[in-house]
Design an enzyme around this catalytic site. Structure first.
Site, PDB file in Angstrom:
ATOM      1  N   ASP A  42      72.223  17.034 -62.689  1.00  0.00           N
ATOM      2  CA  ASP A  42      71.678  18.301 -62.002  1.00  0.00           C
ATOM      3  C   ASP A  42      70.521  19.035 -62.132  1.00  0.00           C
ATOM      4  OD1 ASP A  42      72.647  19.824 -63.901  1.00  0.00           O
ATOM      5  OD2 ASP A  42      74.669  20.362 -63.197  1.00  0.00           O
ATOM      6  N   PHE A  43      70.260  20.024 -61.886  1.00  0.00           N
ATOM      7  CA  PHE A  43      69.114  20.984 -62.354  1.00  0.00           C
ATOM      8  C   PHE A  43      68.839  21.273 -63.604  1.00  0.00           C
ATOM      9  CE2 PHE A  43      71.982  24.155 -60.880  1.00  0.00           C
ATOM     10  CZ  PHE A  43      71.775  25.042 -61.799  1.00  0.00           C
TER      11      PHE A  43
END
Length: 179
Positions: A42-43
């Protein structure tokens, strides 16, 4: 021409020059190494939770491949025994213990716990070295025309043989304690 190619025979499968990508069999199960890529995160650079399901699915598929269950042959046999069949995930329990990060090398451990009439229950662990990251129990059912059906004999026999090889001392397939 949309004909499906003939499924690979076990002899052809064993001659597969890429079979090493399917991981390795260990007493009572299978281990599949997986590297974490940018697309898996994810980020924040941590593996997105749903991607563990993909890693575990790959491990289940490669476990079958290495115990000699050629999925194309299995589907042909199943179609003859039960038209309109499907394998479905009936239930899944997951415990997320620690996160994996980009560039980690993980090992997905798979071991059959129970081979029943219409279902197979597997234990799966995602490990980074000796560190447990995710643990799961997956129950896969065989259905045909919306109803549970007996698992095809080829798969049943292969999974029971793998289950019988499992260590009896409570250890996981890799020798680590079951948890």
């Amino acid at each position: 021409m949309n004909e499906r190619p003939e499924p690979l025979s076990p002899d052809v499968l064993k001659a597969d020059p890429f079979l090493h990508l399917a991981g390795r069999l260990v007493p009572g199960g299978h281990v599949l190494p997986v590297r974490v890529y940018y697309e898996d995160t994810d980020f924040s650079g941590i593996v997105y939770h749903a991607n563990y399901l993909k890693f575990m699915e790959r491990a289940r598929s490669d476990h079958l491949r290495l115990i000699g269950v050629v999925q194309g042959d299995l589907f042909g046999e199943a179609l003859a025994e039960a038209p309109g069949f499907a394998f479905v995930v009936r239930s899944m329990e997951l415990q997320f213990v620690r996160p994996a990060r980009i560039d980690d090398v993980l090992e997905i451990h798979t071991a059959p716990l129970e081979v029943a009439g219409a279902s197979i229950t597997l234990q799966q662990k995602v490990m980074r070295g000796t560190e447990l990251l995710v643990e799961g129990k997956v129950k896969v059912a065989f259905v045909s025309q919306g109803r549970a059906r007996r698992i095809p004999d080829a798969l049943r026999l292969a999974m029971k043989a793998a289950q019988e090889e499992a260590p009896r001392d409570g250890a996981a397939p890799d020798g680590a304690p079951r948890g």
